[in-house]
Design a protein around this motif. Structure first.
Motif, mmCIF file in Angstrom:
data_model
loop_
_atom_site.group_PDB
_atom_site.id
_atom_site.type_symbol
_atom_site.label_atom_id
_atom_site.label_comp_id
_atom_site.label_asym_id
_atom_site.label_seq_id
_atom_site.Cartn_x
_atom_site.Cartn_y
_atom_site.Cartn_z
ATOM 1 N N TYR A 183 30.759 13.343 26.276
ATOM 2 C CA TYR A 183 31.825 12.654 26.883
ATOM 3 C C TYR A 183 31.742 11.821 28.055
ATOM 4 O O TYR A 183 32.285 10.840 28.354
ATOM 5 C CB TYR A 183 33.244 13.254 26.752
ATOM 6 N N GLN A 184 31.028 12.638 28.985
ATOM 7 C CA GLN A 184 30.682 11.762 30.308
ATOM 8 C C GLN A 184 29.641 10.725 30.042
ATOM 9 O O GLN A 184 29.857 9.742 30.654
ATOM 10 C CB GLN A 184 30.286 12.748 31.388
ATOM 11 N N LEU A 185 28.543 11.149 29.303
ATOM 12 C CA LEU A 185 27.294 9.946 29.124
ATOM 13 C C LEU A 185 27.865 8.823 28.300
ATOM 14 O O LEU A 185 27.536 7.769 28.430
ATOM 15 C CB LEU A 185 26.313 10.855 28.451
ATOM 16 N N PHE A 186 28.665 9.429 27.011
ATOM 17 C CA PHE A 186 29.034 8.137 26.118
ATOM 18 C C PHE A 186 30.476 8.285 26.055
ATOM 19 O O PHE A 186 31.159 8.917 24.966
ATOM 20 C CB PHE A 186 28.352 8.633 24.995
ATOM 21 N N PRO A 187 31.165 7.636 26.848
ATOM 22 C CA PRO A 187 32.908 7.733 26.724
ATOM 23 C C PRO A 187 33.477 7.150 25.503
ATOM 24 O O PRO A 187 32.584 6.413 24.991
ATOM 25 C CB PRO A 187 33.306 7.063 28.102
ATOM 26 N N ARG A 191 19.241 11.987 30.516
ATOM 27 C CA ARG A 191 20.152 12.694 29.743
ATOM 28 C C ARG A 191 20.678 11.644 28.726
ATOM 29 O O ARG A 191 20.809 12.343 27.645
ATOM 30 C CB ARG A 191 21.396 13.147 30.766
ATOM 31 N N HIS A 192 20.768 10.475 28.968
ATOM 32 C CA HIS A 192 21.233 9.611 27.834
ATOM 33 C C HIS A 192 19.986 9.658 26.599
ATOM 34 O O HIS A 192 20.215 9.730 25.480
ATOM 35 C CB HIS A 192 21.557 8.230 28.265
ATOM 36 N N VAL A 221 17.596 11.862 26.001
ATOM 37 C CA VAL A 221 17.854 13.076 25.438
ATOM 38 C C VAL A 221 18.659 12.975 24.168
ATOM 39 O O VAL A 221 18.351 13.268 23.098
ATOM 40 C CB VAL A 221 18.156 14.457 26.091
ATOM 41 N N ILE A 222 20.062 12.521 24.128
ATOM 42 C CA ILE A 222 20.540 12.485 23.055
ATOM 43 C C ILE A 222 20.399 11.342 22.143
ATOM 44 O O ILE A 222 20.090 11.324 20.791
ATOM 45 C CB ILE A 222 22.088 11.970 23.539
ATOM 46 N N ILE A 223 19.778 10.233 22.557
ATOM 47 C CA ILE A 223 19.541 8.940 21.784
ATOM 48 C C ILE A 223 17.943 9.495 21.100
ATOM 49 O O ILE A 223 18.026 9.319 19.549
ATOM 50 C CB ILE A 223 18.862 7.506 22.701
ATOM 51 N N ARG A 224 17.190 10.085 21.603
ATOM 52 C CA ARG A 224 16.108 10.735 20.822
ATOM 53 C C ARG A 224 16.344 11.765 19.833
ATOM 54 O O ARG A 224 15.942 11.875 18.417
ATOM 55 C CB ARG A 224 14.998 11.297 21.866
ATOM 56 N N LYS A 228 26.266 21.666 19.859
ATOM 57 C CA LYS A 228 25.776 22.666 19.647
ATOM 58 C C LYS A 228 24.053 22.791 19.500
ATOM 59 O O LYS A 228 23.632 23.670 19.773
ATOM 60 C CB LYS A 228 26.093 23.256 18.004
ATOM 61 N N THR A 229 23.584 21.653 19.235
ATOM 62 C CA THR A 229 22.033 21.618 18.880
ATOM 63 C C THR A 229 21.067 20.648 19.882
ATOM 64 O O THR A 229 20.051 20.824 19.850
ATOM 65 C CB THR A 229 21.878 21.169 17.450
ATOM 66 N N SER A 230 21.758 19.844 20.644
ATOM 67 C CA SER A 230 21.033 18.982 21.389
ATOM 68 C C SER A 230 20.619 19.389 22.683
ATOM 69 O O SER A 230 19.836 18.852 23.476
ATOM 70 C CB SER A 230 21.832 17.565 21.661
ATOM 71 N N GLY A 231 21.286 20.601 23.246
ATOM 72 C CA GLY A 231 21.142 21.036 24.556
ATOM 73 C C GLY A 231 21.929 20.290 25.699
ATOM 74 O O GLY A 231 21.697 20.571 26.859
ATOM 75 N N VAL A 232 22.831 19.495 25.067
ATOM 76 C CA VAL A 232 23.708 18.851 26.068
ATOM 77 C C VAL A 232 25.409 19.287 25.579
ATOM 78 O O VAL A 232 25.593 19.280 24.379
ATOM 79 C CB VAL A 232 23.661 17.290 25.762
ATOM 80 N N SER A 233 26.060 19.917 26.492
ATOM 81 C CA SER A 233 27.441 20.077 26.172
ATOM 82 C C SER A 233 28.336 18.894 25.669
ATOM 83 O O SER A 233 28.391 17.773 25.859
ATOM 84 C CB SER A 233 28.025 20.985 27.156
#
Length: 105
Positions: A81-85, A45-46, A48-51, A71-76
């Motif tokens: 905020y849980q992944l990247f506090p 999941r991290h 997904v956001i990094i890419r 809105k656009t990454s597929g991650v709420s």
């Protein structure tokens, strides 16, 4: 301007630790930057956001804001905020080796 060493490569960074040349970043560096930033082990999941951050930067010249990420990454936004506090867009951009997104403090 100072430098940091990630995955055995010395790279120039600004005063906040963001790469000044995103082209010098590679995947192996992300885990070290994440640990240094207090994120810990990177999950899929991290990644997904990094890419997504790197793709957006390549296309638009800046990383997305938290709102755009949600809105656009597929991650709420909640999961961001849980992944990247402590500021998902700013922290994810740093780990992804891109400049701080516009609008981030």
């Amino acid at each position: 301007m100072s430098t940091k060493v990630y995955a055995g490569t010395e790279v120039p960074v600004n005063e906040e630790g963001f790469f000044t040349d995103p082209g010098q970043w590679h995947d192996d560096m992300a885990a070290e930057i994440a640990r240094e930033s207090g994120v810990g082990e990177l999950t899929e999941r991290h990644w997904v956001i990094i890419r997504f951050m790197r793709k957006e930067f390549a296309e638009k010249g800046t990383g997305p804001t938290v709102r755009a990420l949600g809105k656009t990454s597929g991650v709420s936004v909640k999961e961001l905020y849980q992944l990247f506090p402590k500021g998902p867009a700013k922290l994810a951009a740093r780990i992804a080796g891109i400049p701080k997104p516009r609008g981030c403090i």
